[in-house]
Design a protein around this motif. Structure first.
Motif, mmCIF file in Angstrom:
data_model
loop_
_atom_site.group_PDB
_atom_site.id
_atom_site.type_symbol
_atom_site.label_atom_id
_atom_site.label_comp_id
_atom_site.label_asym_id
_atom_site.label_seq_id
_atom_site.Cartn_x
_atom_site.Cartn_y
_atom_site.Cartn_z
ATOM 1 N N UNK A 301 -19.134 -16.639 22.720
ATOM 2 C CA UNK A 301 -19.933 -17.449 21.623
ATOM 3 C C UNK A 301 -20.253 -15.424 20.918
ATOM 4 N N UNK A 302 -20.725 -15.650 19.198
ATOM 5 C CA UNK A 302 -20.577 -14.797 18.727
ATOM 6 C C UNK A 302 -21.874 -15.267 17.941
ATOM 7 N N UNK A 303 -23.080 -15.023 17.976
ATOM 8 C CA UNK A 303 -24.230 -14.890 17.348
ATOM 9 C C UNK A 303 -25.382 -14.748 15.847
ATOM 10 N N UNK A 304 -24.989 -15.550 15.342
ATOM 11 C CA UNK A 304 -26.165 -14.725 14.107
ATOM 12 C C UNK A 304 -25.799 -15.322 12.577
ATOM 13 N N UNK A 305 -26.522 -14.830 11.441
ATOM 14 C CA UNK A 305 -26.524 -15.530 10.052
ATOM 15 C C UNK A 305 -25.157 -15.279 9.280
ATOM 16 N N UNK A 306 -24.535 -13.838 10.006
ATOM 17 C CA UNK A 306 -23.535 -13.291 9.718
ATOM 18 C C UNK A 306 -22.046 -14.836 9.659
ATOM 19 N N UNK A 307 -22.115 -15.185 10.717
ATOM 20 C CA UNK A 307 -21.026 -16.294 11.220
ATOM 21 C C UNK A 307 -20.711 -17.677 10.218
ATOM 22 N N UNK A 308 -21.463 -17.568 9.134
ATOM 23 C CA UNK A 308 -22.164 -18.751 8.819
ATOM 24 C C UNK A 308 -20.747 -19.043 7.945
ATOM 25 N N UNK A 309 -20.026 -20.025 8.276
ATOM 26 C CA UNK A 309 -18.694 -20.815 7.316
ATOM 27 C C UNK A 309 -19.125 -21.370 6.278
ATOM 28 N N UNK A 310 -20.475 -22.001 6.151
ATOM 29 C CA UNK A 310 -20.956 -22.444 4.357
ATOM 30 C C UNK A 310 -21.806 -21.728 3.654
ATOM 31 N N UNK A 348 -12.768 -25.359 11.931
ATOM 32 C CA UNK A 348 -12.064 -25.133 12.893
ATOM 33 C C UNK A 348 -10.461 -24.422 12.654
ATOM 34 N N UNK A 349 -9.952 -22.916 13.435
ATOM 35 C CA UNK A 349 -8.678 -22.990 12.970
ATOM 36 C C UNK A 349 -7.648 -22.904 14.060
ATOM 37 N N UNK A 350 -6.663 -23.004 13.965
ATOM 38 C CA UNK A 350 -5.177 -23.255 14.977
ATOM 39 C C UNK A 350 -4.600 -22.265 14.730
ATOM 40 N N UNK A 351 -3.689 -21.371 15.944
ATOM 41 C CA UNK A 351 -3.446 -20.529 15.507
ATOM 42 C C UNK A 351 -3.106 -20.130 13.757
ATOM 43 N N UNK A 356 -9.976 -27.425 9.335
ATOM 44 C CA UNK A 356 -11.149 -28.194 8.670
ATOM 45 C C UNK A 356 -11.973 -27.100 8.466
ATOM 46 N N UNK A 357 -12.983 -26.836 7.352
ATOM 47 C CA UNK A 357 -13.952 -26.654 7.142
ATOM 48 C C UNK A 357 -14.800 -27.421 6.017
ATOM 49 N N UNK A 358 -15.771 -27.707 6.998
ATOM 50 C CA UNK A 358 -16.756 -28.784 5.945
ATOM 51 C C UNK A 358 -18.146 -28.173 5.212
ATOM 52 N N UNK A 359 -19.424 -28.416 4.543
ATOM 53 C CA UNK A 359 -20.278 -27.916 4.739
ATOM 54 C C UNK A 359 -21.235 -29.265 4.586
ATOM 55 N N UNK A 360 -22.839 -29.671 4.483
ATOM 56 C CA UNK A 360 -23.115 -30.655 4.384
ATOM 57 C C UNK A 360 -24.701 -30.206 3.869
ATOM 58 N N UNK A 373 -8.014 -31.899 6.418
ATOM 59 C CA UNK A 373 -8.663 -34.220 6.481
ATOM 60 C C UNK A 373 -9.696 -34.199 7.771
ATOM 61 N N UNK A 374 -11.236 -35.063 7.731
ATOM 62 C CA UNK A 374 -11.579 -35.328 8.747
ATOM 63 C C UNK A 374 -11.149 -35.151 10.466
ATOM 64 N N UNK A 375 -11.840 -34.407 11.064
ATOM 65 C CA UNK A 375 -11.364 -34.089 12.108
ATOM 66 C C UNK A 375 -11.778 -35.693 13.155
ATOM 67 N N UNK A 376 -10.743 -35.899 14.215
ATOM 68 C CA UNK A 376 -11.042 -37.532 14.747
ATOM 69 C C UNK A 376 -12.470 -37.725 15.091
#
Length: 453
Positions: A301-310, A348-351, A356-360, A373-376
């Motif tokens: 895991x990499x922790x810090x505000x630099x990692x915020x995806x939204x 969430x990224x694969x290969x 999926x990317x989502x922010x609320x 689309x929404x994840x299961x």
């Protein structure tokens, strides 16, 4: 029982008791209040005892704030001895709180300095807090021109070893707020002692000037201590209230550092990583530094505000680096979680493909971040909550937004490892590190401070 602190306050020169009491009672009436304040201020010290009795009385109809105002602002320093005695004698927390507010509001720095050696821990604590309020230069405040800061620093320094831990902590906090003049005094303590002050003096130095304020010997000592502690480090929750992280299913810490462009990686315990993360997440996001965990249950895991995806400033760059990580390691994720309604987000990224990317957020539906689309797991969370799954006909956008604002820790745990849920049960391999990000190359190194190791 009410506490009378002024002894027998009636004398040939003092007002009659009934007159003082009547004036105090008049403070409860907005129409009579100002005249009552003037009368009580005119009586000066003779009114202090009755005012304190009323302040500490169980059934007084007079608002506490009115009594505190008269004592601190209208009578002022004349009331100091009586207020200090009441503070020392207060027998319960509520009484101490009321009297301490008056004591601190008197703003008499020279008297506070003398009170730092009072037998009562409550008086010493409140005197230190009074100095903080009157002398602090933190957050851009100007120095108090009437204060001899060197004298104040010298008076506070012995309290770093006060037998009462609350007083010792207060002294440490206050010293960090008195400006650069404290640095030389703390350096002197580090070199010459006394020994029982050295540990907190180091914390003060780090808080005031960061790593740069430490001597080479102190820096070397801290680094040795970290190297020792990381050998037996145990996982612990990394909850910074506003927590952002990248998660990669690998123990290849060096490869992650390379992909992310991190530099100057230095060994760090979980505790140190948490403290750095908390510092960097509060009072504005610090993008120049991250904590990289050791391998935890097969994840890093990499922790810090630099990692915020939204984060508006970081979203596209996080998307880029997480995509690069996924190409190397098959999968990679990024999350944000703000407690107490601060919102949530996930990527969430694969290969190399964004799944999926989502922010609320409460103030923003996050639609501009949505990819895929929404994840299961998102749909399952809706079912568990008893609402129509997101993406289905009839789904309520507001219900989904309310749920999603709290969902990222749960998703992280289901899809891998959540930093908010770490503990002794997690398997740890390797050692963690604090490292600088590419942002620091462009915008300067982050400020350092005093962190737990």
């Amino acid at each position: 029982m009410p506490c009378t602190t002024m002894g027998s306050w009636s004398s040939a020169l003092a007002p009659e008791k009934e007159t003082v009491v009547d004036a105090i009672k008049a403070l409860a009436d907005p129409g009579l209040r100002e005249a009552a304040r003037e009368r009580l201020a005119g009586w000066g010290s003779a009114a202090v005892g009755p005012l304190l009795d009323e302040l500490l009385g169980a059934d007084s109809p007079v608002p506490h704030g009115q009594i505190e105002f008269v004592l601190a602002k209208r009578i002022g320093p004349v009331a100091f001895d009586g207020v200090q005695a009441a503070l020392a004698a207060a027998g319960d927390e509520e009484s101490r709180r009321h009297v301490s507010r008056v004591f601190v509001a008197l703003r008499t720095v020279d008297r506070y300095v003398a009170a730092l050696s009072h037998p009562s821990a409550e008086v010493r604590n409140s005197a230190a807090y009074g100095i903080q309020c009157a002398c602090s230069v933190a957050f851009g405040r100007e120095p108090n021109p009437d204060v001899d800061y060197a004298l104040v620093i010298d008076a506070l320094t012995p309290l770093l070893a006060d037998p009462d831990p609350d007083v010792a902590q207060r002294a440490e906090w206050v010293l960090t707020m008195l400006g650069p003049g404290v640095v030389e005094r703390m350096r002197d303590v580090r070199v010459h002692g006394p020994g029982n002050l050295r540990s907190r003096a180091l914390s003060v130095l780090a808080s005031v000037g960061g790593e740069e304020a430490l001597s080479p010997a102190d820096r070397a000592a801290v680094e040795r201590l970290i190297r020792i502690k990381v050998l037996d480090d145990r996982a612990q929750p990394l909850d910074t209230c506003s927590t952002s992280w990248i998660a990669v299913p690998t123990g290849d810490q060096r490869g992650i550092v390379e992909v992310l462009g991190l530099f100057e990686a230095r060994p760090a315990t979980f505790e140190l990583g948490l403290n750095v993360g908390m510092h960097d997440s509060h009072d504005g996001a610090e993008y120049g530094r991250v904590y990289v965990t050791p391998e935890v249950d097969g994840w890093t895991l990499v922790l810090g505000p630099w990692c915020n995806p939204v984060d508006p400033e970081r979203a596209e760059d996080v998307l880029r680096v997480v995509t690069e990580l996924s190409r190397r390691y098959g999968r990679a994720q990024a999350y944000y979680y703000g407690e107490q309604g601060g919102g949530a987000g996930w990527l969430v990224v694969e290969d190399g493909t964004v799944v999926r990317r989502f922010g609320s957020y409460w103030s923003d539906d996050g639609a501009r971040y949505t990819v895929g689309g929404p994840l299961p797991e998102e749909r399952d969370a809706c079912v568990e909550e008893g609402i129509t799954p997101v993406g289905d006909p009839g789904a309520d956008d507001e219900e989904w937004a309310d749920l999603a604002a709290y969902l990222s820790p749960q998703l992280a745990d289901q899809l891998g490892v959540s930093p908010l849920d770490l503990g002794p049960r997690n398997s740890v391999r390797g050692i963690g590190a604090v490292a600088l990000t590419p942002y620091a190359r462009e915008h300067g190194r982050p400020h350092t401070g005093a962190y737990a190791i």
